[in-house]
Scaffold this active site. Structure first.
Site, PDB file in Angstrom:
ATOM      1  N   ASP A  38       0.859  -1.184   0.000  1.00 25.15           N
ATOM      2  CA  ASP A  38       0.000   0.000   0.000  1.00 25.15           C
ATOM      3  C   ASP A  38       0.895   1.234   0.000  1.00 25.15           C
ATOM      4  O   ASP A  38       1.662   1.447   0.939  1.00 25.15           O
ATOM      5  CB  ASP A  38      -0.909  -0.023   1.234  1.00 25.15           C
ATOM      6  N   ASP A  85      -2.805   2.467  -6.131  1.00 25.32           N
ATOM      7  CA  ASP A  85      -1.776   2.538  -5.091  1.00 25.32           C
ATOM      8  C   ASP A  85      -1.692   1.316  -4.184  1.00 25.32           C
ATOM      9  O   ASP A  85      -0.987   1.360  -3.166  1.00 25.32           O
ATOM     10  CB  ASP A  85      -1.987   3.790  -4.237  1.00 25.32           C
ATOM     11  N   GLU A  86      -2.366   0.233  -4.519  1.00 22.46           N
ATOM     12  CA  GLU A  86      -2.234  -0.955  -3.673  1.00 22.46           C
ATOM     13  C   GLU A  86      -2.480  -2.220  -4.483  1.00 22.46           C
ATOM     14  O   GLU A  86      -3.182  -2.216  -5.488  1.00 22.46           O
ATOM     15  CB  GLU A  86      -3.174  -0.897  -2.464  1.00 22.46           C
TER      16      GLU A  86
END
Length: 351
Positions: free
Chosen positions: A8, A103-104
């Site tokens: 993350d 983003d993860e």
């Protein structure tokens, strides 16, 4: 036993903005729509979070909490570009990647031979590589199942990681608040607390039939998670659409000869990365990117059947001459767009 990593990125959109404009680094900033248009905050950096600014918060409320908040509209091309680079880093360790957002992502490294098969060391190396190549920090969680890996990635934020080994799972679950389980929102948490259920340990003592009557299908999921059960696989990444490589210089460059020398150094890495996914080096398009000292950037590409250094240099020279306008250049990038599988099949049939 599986080895799952959840990576993350730390306040990703804001982090990209701070990286590209260091003047923003120590002041409260947020990405979001304007107050006049009743916008909401996408993300905020840690200085802004100290004032209570959070994701999904109305912009008007954020500005009340932090009147000197710097609000940015967002540069989603830049975020997508960084996200693609991060996923390329993931692919160096495993092909079993499940992106959840820009983003993860989940990674299944059960069969990876990197770092002697240690998921802990793989997560650490991935985070170090992301920082080295993009100057962005990431947090990671390592666990034998997906939901615990996701929970673990939040334990040592920012720029940290947390590991839950199979032997540690029972003790970890005993005191884990149910609100930490993905999918348990405020309403569900309140209903569970009204039943005297606050932790996974509490649910372990509860009859499954009661949970099924009260919550239906979600009751079974809750019971399974409280036992540490999560049989969901990491769904492999969708077919890659592009491959790229770029370099941000320590000092801006002002002469074409400097740019050409950088391309000469970048090209072998682009060729190496492309060869991992397309050994024949067949592509749909190739292009170059220049980012200038005012943080504006330009990309130029065109149809080209196979990776070709001479063409990339010619394209870069044309871009340099026509679009630089005397500005210094802080970043040079090369990229290719891969053939759509259906188009590739048609080309093969045509042969």
């Amino acid at each position: 036993m599986r080895k799952i990593i959840h990576v993350d990125m730390d306040c990703f959109f804001a982090a990209v903005e701070m990286r590209d404009n260091p003047a923003l680094r120590d002041i409260p900033i947020a990405i979001g729509g304007s107050r006049e248009r009743r916008g909401v905050i996408s993300t905020a950096n840690y200085p802004a979070r100290k004032f209570g600014v959070r994701s999904a918060m109305p912009t008007g409320m954020a500005l009340k909490l932090c009147p000197h908040l710097t609000l940015l509209p967002g540069r989603f091309d830049a975020y997508k570009e960084a996200s693609n680079h991060i996923r390329e880093i993931f692919s160096r360790y495993t092909s079993r990647i499940e992106p959840l957002s820009l983003d993860e992502a989940y990674l299944d490294v059960t069969d990876s031979v990197h770092c002697h098969g240690s998921a802990t060391l793989i997560a650490q190396e991935i985070r170090q590589t992301i920082f080295s190549e993009l100057q962005l920090t990431a947090s990671a969680g390592v666990a034998p199942v997906k939901f615990l890996a996701k929970i673990a990635s939040d334990m040592n934020k920012p720029n940290g990681q947390f590991v839950i080994t199979p032997a540690e799972v029972p003790a970890f679950l005993q005191t884990l608040p149910l609100a930490k389980i993905p999918g348990v929102g405020k309403v569900s948490a309140a209903k569970l607390e009204a039943m005297g259920l606050r932790t996974c340990g509490d649910v372990q003592k509860c009859d499954l039939v009661i949970l099924l009557k009260r919550f239906g299908k979600f009751g079974r999921i809750l019971w399974e998670r409280s036992q540490g059960i999560d049989e969901r696989d990491v769904n492999s990444e969708r077919l890659r659409k592009s491959v790229g490589v770029e370099r941000t210089m320590a000092e801006d460059i002002h002469h074409w000869s400097e740019c050409e020398a950088i391309i000469e150094r970048l090209y072998p890495e682009l060729e190496r990365r492309l060869a991992k996914v397309k050994p024949d080096l067949l592509i749909a398009r190739q292009g170059v990117k220049l980012k200038f000292d005012d943080f504006q950037q330009t990309t130029q590409e065109h149809v080209w059947p196979r990776l070709n250094k001479a063409d990339l240099i010619a394209t870069a020279r044309k871009t340099w001459d026509e679009r630089r306008g005397g500005r210094g250049v802080r970043l040079v990038g090369l990229h290719v767009t891969l053939l759509d599988p259906q188009m590739e099949r048609q080309l093969v049939l045509g042969l």
